[in-house]
Write a protein that holds these residues in place. Sequence first.
Motif, short mmCIF file in Angstrom:
data_model
loop_
_atom_site.label_atom_id
_atom_site.label_comp_id
_atom_site.label_asym_id
_atom_site.label_seq_id
_atom_site.Cartn_x
_atom_site.Cartn_y
_atom_site.Cartn_z
N MET A 177 -8.63 102.38 -19.13
CA MET A 177 -9.67 101.38 -19.32
C MET A 177 -9.48 100.68 -20.65
N ASP A 178 -9.74 99.37 -20.71
CA ASP A 178 -9.62 98.64 -21.96
C ASP A 178 -10.90 98.81 -22.78
N ALA A 218 -24.02 106.78 -9.19
CA ALA A 218 -23.80 105.74 -8.20
C ALA A 218 -23.35 106.38 -6.90
N VAL A 219 -23.61 105.68 -5.80
CA VAL A 219 -23.26 106.23 -4.50
C VAL A 219 -21.75 106.23 -4.31
N ALA A 220 -21.09 105.10 -4.63
CA ALA A 220 -19.66 104.98 -4.35
C ALA A 220 -18.82 104.81 -5.60
N TYR A 221 -19.45 104.55 -6.72
CA TYR A 221 -18.66 104.33 -7.94
C TYR A 221 -19.58 104.56 -9.13
N SER A 222 -19.05 105.12 -10.20
CA SER A 222 -19.84 105.28 -11.42
C SER A 222 -18.96 104.99 -12.62
N GLU A 223 -19.58 104.58 -13.70
CA GLU A 223 -18.86 104.30 -14.93
C GLU A 223 -19.69 104.86 -16.08
N PRO A 224 -19.11 105.68 -16.95
CA PRO A 224 -19.91 106.22 -18.06
C PRO A 224 -20.46 105.11 -18.93
N LEU A 225 -21.69 105.29 -19.40
CA LEU A 225 -22.27 104.35 -20.34
C LEU A 225 -21.54 104.44 -21.67
N GLN A 226 -21.27 103.29 -22.28
CA GLN A 226 -20.62 103.25 -23.58
C GLN A 226 -21.41 102.30 -24.48
N HIS A 227 -21.06 102.27 -25.75
CA HIS A 227 -21.76 101.41 -26.69
C HIS A 227 -21.34 99.96 -26.51
N THR A 251 -11.05 94.39 -12.65
CA THR A 251 -10.03 94.17 -11.61
C THR A 251 -9.75 95.46 -10.86
N ARG A 252 -9.62 96.57 -11.61
CA ARG A 252 -9.39 97.86 -10.95
C ARG A 252 -10.58 98.25 -10.08
N LEU A 253 -11.78 98.08 -10.63
CA LEU A 253 -12.99 98.44 -9.90
C LEU A 253 -13.09 97.67 -8.59
#
Length: 410
Positions: A1-2, A68-77, A98-100
Motif C-alpha cells: 500500500m502507498d 466490512a462484509v467483503a473488504y476492510s481497510e485498517p483506519l490510518q491517520h 486500483t488494487r481494491l
Amino acid sequence: MDAAEFTSQTLPSRHPQLRIAMVTETYPPEVNGVAMTLGRLVNGLQVRNHQVQLIRPRQHADRQAQPAVAYSEPLQHGTALPHHDGLKMGLPAKAALTRLWTMQRPDVVQIATEGPLGWSALAAANKLRLPVASDFHTNFHSYRSHSGFGLLRCAIVAYLRKFHNKAAVTLVPTEGIRRELLSHGYENIEIIGRGVDTRQFHPARRDPALRARWGAGEDETVVLYVGRLAAEKNLALVFRAYDAMREAHPASRLVLVGDGAERASWQARRPDAIFCGTHIGETLAAHYASADVFLFPSLTETWGNVTIEAMASGLAVVAYDCAAAEDVIRHGENGLKAPPEDEDAFIAQAVSLAQSTALQRRLGSAAVVRAAQLSWDAIIDSFEQVLLRLAQPQPVPDEQLDGSLAARAG
C-alpha cells in the motif's frame, strides 16, 4: 500500500442492485453540510438495496476500523485540513484504490470531494474504465481573499474544471451553479437538489427555557446565525446587520451556533453576542426554532443546508440571492433576499424584519410551507437514477466498431 490513509467500509444491502464506491473527505458524525448530505444519500441508497463502499480518510472521531462484509481497510491517520478544525483530508491513494477496485469492481464510483483522495479515486477509476460521478460542493469560484484563496483562485478554478471534466457527470444543487460552471468551461453538469428533515427541523422545537438562557423574552427578537465561524462565511456582515437591527429594535439578541477559526476573535470583540458552539440533532433544531430571524450572508455556498433548515424551523431568513436562497426563497413571500455582494441591501432587509414582528411571523410561516416541499426521498430517487444510468454498459459507436473489425481483419 502507498501513503494513502483512508477507511474503506462496505455498507451492505440485502439484494444489491448496484455496487457503488463513494469517496469523500468528510462523513457523519462530522458536522458540515457535505457530511450531512452524504449521510442522507448513503442511507437512501441502502434502503433502495444498493451496496455502498464508503472510502474516506480517518477522522478524529474514528477509533477503530469498521468491519466490512467483503473488504476492510485498517483506519490510518489523515492530514489536518487547513482552516477546518478537527477535519482531516486523505492522502494520494491511486495504487491502493486500483488494487481494491480490481479485486472488488464497483459498478459506479461517486466522488464527493476534490482533494488528493478524490483525485486518486478519479485516476484509479479512469484507469479501470469505471464510470464516475462527481459532486461540486464548495463554490471556490466565489472565494476572494478568504484564507488566502484569492491569490490561488485561477489555479483552483483550473484544477476543479480539469477534475470534474474527467468525470462522466458532475452533480450540482442549483441551476445558478450549473450556469456558472458552464460559463467556466465545465461539461456534463446535472442538477440534484438538497432536502431537509422537516420532522427534525420544525417550529414545534421552540424552547422558552432556551430563550430564557439567552436572556430573550417573547417580545424580543432573537437573530440567529448557524455555520462555521470562518472568514469565507462573511461573518462581519452578520454583526453589521445585527447592529443595524438593534438600532431599529433595541430588544434584540444575537446567537451564533457553530465553531471555527474565527470564533475566539469574534467572541473577544463581541461580548454582547451569544456563542453557543456546535450543536447537532434535536438541540440544533431547538436552537433554530427558538430564534426569530436567520441571517446568512455567505457567498461561497453551492447550496447552504442551513438556509432550508432555518426555513423549516419557521424563521424569517435574510440571504443573498444565490445558492439555496435563489431556488427556494421568493422575496417578500417566504423570506428576504439581497443581490449578491450588495451589503447595504442585505442590511436593509434585516432592518425591515427588526421593525416588524408581523413580517417575521408571516415570512416564517410561509417558509415552513416551502420547506415541506423539499423531500429527501425525491432527491435520492433522482440521484439513484443518475447512478443507474452511468452503470449501464455504453454502446460502442458504429465507426469505432467498424474500425475495430477492420483492424482484426487486417
